[in-house]
Design a protein around this motif. Structure first.
Motif, short mmCIF file in Angstrom:
data_model
loop_
_atom_site.label_atom_id
_atom_site.label_comp_id
_atom_site.label_asym_id
_atom_site.label_seq_id
_atom_site.Cartn_x
_atom_site.Cartn_y
_atom_site.Cartn_z
N GLY A 1 7.59 1.67 5.38
CA GLY A 1 7.02 1.90 6.69
C GLY A 1 6.71 3.35 6.97
O GLY A 1 6.20 3.68 8.03
N SER A 2 7.05 4.27 6.03
CA SER A 2 6.76 5.69 6.25
C SER A 2 5.43 6.04 5.61
O SER A 2 4.50 5.24 5.63
CB SER A 2 7.90 6.53 5.70
OG SER A 2 8.07 6.27 4.32
N ALA A 3 5.35 7.19 4.95
CA ALA A 3 4.07 7.64 4.42
C ALA A 3 3.53 6.70 3.36
O ALA A 3 2.32 6.59 3.19
CB ALA A 3 4.23 9.04 3.85
N TYR A 4 4.44 6.05 2.59
CA TYR A 4 4.01 5.11 1.57
C TYR A 4 4.55 3.72 1.95
O TYR A 4 5.61 3.31 1.50
CB TYR A 4 4.54 5.51 0.19
CG TYR A 4 4.09 6.87 -0.25
CD1 TYR A 4 4.97 7.94 -0.17
CD2 TYR A 4 2.82 7.07 -0.72
CE1 TYR A 4 4.56 9.21 -0.56
CE2 TYR A 4 2.40 8.32 -1.11
CZ TYR A 4 3.27 9.40 -1.03
OH TYR A 4 2.86 10.63 -1.40
N PRO A 5 3.86 3.00 2.78
CA PRO A 5 4.37 1.70 3.24
C PRO A 5 4.50 0.71 2.10
O PRO A 5 3.71 0.74 1.15
CB PRO A 5 3.33 1.24 4.26
CG PRO A 5 2.08 1.95 3.86
CD PRO A 5 2.51 3.28 3.30
N GLY A 6 5.54 -0.16 2.18
CA GLY A 6 5.74 -1.16 1.16
C GLY A 6 4.82 -2.35 1.33
O GLY A 6 4.01 -2.41 2.24
N TYR A 7 4.98 -3.32 0.44
CA TYR A 7 4.14 -4.52 0.45
C TYR A 7 4.49 -5.39 1.65
O TYR A 7 5.66 -5.62 1.93
CB TYR A 7 4.32 -5.29 -0.84
CG TYR A 7 3.68 -6.65 -0.84
CD1 TYR A 7 2.31 -6.79 -0.97
CD2 TYR A 7 4.45 -7.79 -0.68
CE1 TYR A 7 1.71 -8.04 -0.95
CE2 TYR A 7 3.87 -9.04 -0.67
CZ TYR A 7 2.49 -9.16 -0.81
OH TYR A 7 1.92 -10.39 -0.78
N THR A 8 3.50 -5.89 2.33
CA THR A 8 3.70 -6.78 3.47
C THR A 8 3.17 -8.15 3.13
O THR A 8 1.98 -8.29 2.80
CB THR A 8 2.99 -6.24 4.72
OG1 THR A 8 3.47 -4.92 5.00
CG2 THR A 8 3.23 -7.14 5.92
N SER A 9 4.02 -9.18 3.19
CA SER A 9 3.61 -10.53 2.85
C SER A 9 2.68 -11.09 3.92
O SER A 9 2.91 -10.90 5.12
CB SER A 9 4.84 -11.43 2.72
OG SER A 9 4.45 -12.79 2.55
N PRO A 10 1.63 -11.77 3.50
CA PRO A 10 0.74 -12.40 4.50
C PRO A 10 1.35 -13.61 5.18
O PRO A 10 0.84 -14.11 6.17
CB PRO A 10 -0.49 -12.80 3.66
CG PRO A 10 0.06 -13.00 2.28
CD PRO A 10 1.16 -11.98 2.12
N ILE A 11 2.47 -14.13 4.62
CA ILE A 11 3.14 -15.30 5.21
C ILE A 11 4.01 -14.83 6.36
O ILE A 11 4.88 -13.97 6.19
CB ILE A 11 4.00 -16.02 4.16
CG1 ILE A 11 3.14 -16.44 2.96
CG2 ILE A 11 4.69 -17.23 4.78
CD1 ILE A 11 3.93 -17.05 1.84
N PRO A 12 3.81 -15.35 7.55
CA PRO A 12 4.63 -14.89 8.68
C PRO A 12 6.09 -15.28 8.51
O PRO A 12 6.41 -16.37 8.05
CB PRO A 12 4.00 -15.61 9.87
CG PRO A 12 3.31 -16.80 9.30
CD PRO A 12 2.84 -16.39 7.93
N VAL A 13 6.97 -14.38 8.86
CA VAL A 13 8.41 -14.62 8.78
C VAL A 13 8.89 -15.10 10.15
O VAL A 13 8.73 -14.39 11.15
CB VAL A 13 9.16 -13.35 8.36
CG1 VAL A 13 10.65 -13.61 8.34
CG2 VAL A 13 8.67 -12.87 7.01
N VAL A 14 9.43 -16.32 10.19
CA VAL A 14 9.91 -16.89 11.45
C VAL A 14 11.37 -17.26 11.30
O VAL A 14 11.86 -17.50 10.20
CB VAL A 14 9.09 -18.13 11.86
CG1 VAL A 14 7.64 -17.77 12.12
CG2 VAL A 14 9.17 -19.21 10.79
N ARG A 15 12.05 -17.31 12.40
CA ARG A 15 13.46 -17.69 12.42
C ARG A 15 13.55 -19.21 12.37
O ARG A 15 13.00 -19.90 13.23
CB ARG A 15 14.14 -17.15 13.67
CG ARG A 15 15.64 -17.38 13.69
CD ARG A 15 16.27 -16.77 14.92
NE ARG A 15 17.69 -16.93 14.95
CZ ARG A 15 18.56 -16.12 14.37
NH1 ARG A 15 18.11 -15.07 13.71
NH2 ARG A 15 19.85 -16.33 14.43
N THR A 16 14.25 -19.74 11.38
CA THR A 16 14.34 -21.19 11.23
C THR A 16 15.27 -21.79 12.27
O THR A 16 16.17 -21.12 12.78
CB THR A 16 14.85 -21.55 9.83
OG1 THR A 16 16.13 -20.95 9.62
CG2 THR A 16 13.89 -21.06 8.76
#
Length: 317
Positions: free
Chosen positions: A49-64
């Motif tokens: 999330g800083s200068a070099y952001p990591g990979y972000t999954s296109p699948i939304p993360v929801v609370r089961t």
């Protein structure tokens, strides 16, 4: 004697690529985004999330939640062949034996007199209860036999949620199938024996359809809890068949007068007798009556489910 070779010159990495000799990020640190250079050797990697952001999954993360577990169990129970076979045999027994019994009684001159024609559906439902109990056991115990329970628990680590979802889905399926079958047989008997038997009252309809459906669904849920406790399909099915048949068989061979009270209790609280109470055909004049069998089965099922929940949290899958 050969002279030492001069050291190779360090070349700069092309723009957007990692420098030669640089190490991969440590566990828990994010990789830089494509097109950005790796940090120099020995320097720290930027946090995600800083200068070099990591990979972000296109699948939304929801609370089961419980709804997801219910959807999963519904998919499983309607997709396995054992459900179709057991429920198919159940409907065949209830409807087939019920209609056959109605045809036999309709062909007699005496008829039923003052008895309700709904009681003729008892014989098919008694045999069909074996199918409901079998399906209840298979809903939980079969996953332990195949090892599928490990996948289920990985997908939903909350064990109590899994067992609750299984119980809810099974109860609703068993209740609906029993209600439709019992109502169909009841309407057929009333039509076949019109004029030869008294018309059922509203309370008789309620007990002969909704009451018996709730009772059998609870009996199947009790079997589900036994399957979760035993974790063996054949063993749990044997236990449930014994719970249905053993009290009557034992009572029939109690000839001693000193055992009459025990014999009477076995008759009164046996599952076949409690089912017959919904059709006002009790084997004894004392003991449970009215809606008592439903409350008894509700209490027994609640205790069995409580034990299944407690053991599920303590044992390995």
């Amino acid at each position: 004697m050969s002279s030492p070779q001069p050291p190779m010159p360090q070349t700069a990495a092309p723009e957007g690529q990692a420098a030669p000799g640089s190490a991969p990020p440590a566990p828990g640190e994010a990789y830089p985004a494509p097109g950005s250079a790796y940090p120099a050797p020995g320097s720290a990697y930027p946090a995600s999330g800083s200068a070099y952001p990591g990979y972000t999954s296109p699948i939304p993360v929801v609370r089961t939640h419980l709804g997801h577990a219910l959807a999963s169990e519904w998919t499983k129970i309607r997709s396995v062949r054992s459900t179709m076979w057991t429920l198919g045999v159940f409907v065949l027994l209830v409807v087939g034996i019920g209609l056959l019994t109605g045809l036999v009684v309709a062909g007699q001159d005496a008829g039923l007199g003052e008895e309700s024609p709904l009681g003729l559906g008892f014989f098919g439902l008694l045999l069909g209860s074996m199918c409901i109990m079998t399906l209840g056991v298979l809903t939980t115990a079969s996953e332990y036999s195949t090892g599928m329970i490990r996948t289920t628990m990985v997908a939903c680590p909350s064990r109590a949620r899994v067992l609750a979802a299984k119980a809810v889905v099974f109860f609703l399926v068993a209740f609906v199938v029993t209600l439709v079958s019992a109502a169909l047989v009841g309407f057929a008997h009333v039509a076949m024996l019109e004029g030869e038997a008294k018309a059922p009252s509203g309370e008789e309809w309620l007990k002969g359809t909704l009451g018996i459906s709730f009772y059998l669904a609870l009996l199947g849920t009790f079997s589900l809890a036994v399957g979760s406790i035993v974790r063996h399909s054949a063993g749990a099915i044997t236990i449930m068949i014994g719970a249905v048949l053993a009290p009557l068989v034992i009572a029939l061979f109690m000839f001693s007068s000193s055992l009459q009270d025990v014999q009477q209790a076995l008759f009164e609280y046996s599952i076949p007798n409690q089912m017959s109470i919904f059709y006002a055909n009790s084997l004894s004049e004392s003991g449970p009556s009215g809606w008592d069998p439903l409350w008894i089965m509700l209490g027994v099922t609640a205790v069995a489910l409580g034990g299944a929940f407690a053991l599920l949290e303590k044992r390995d899958v």
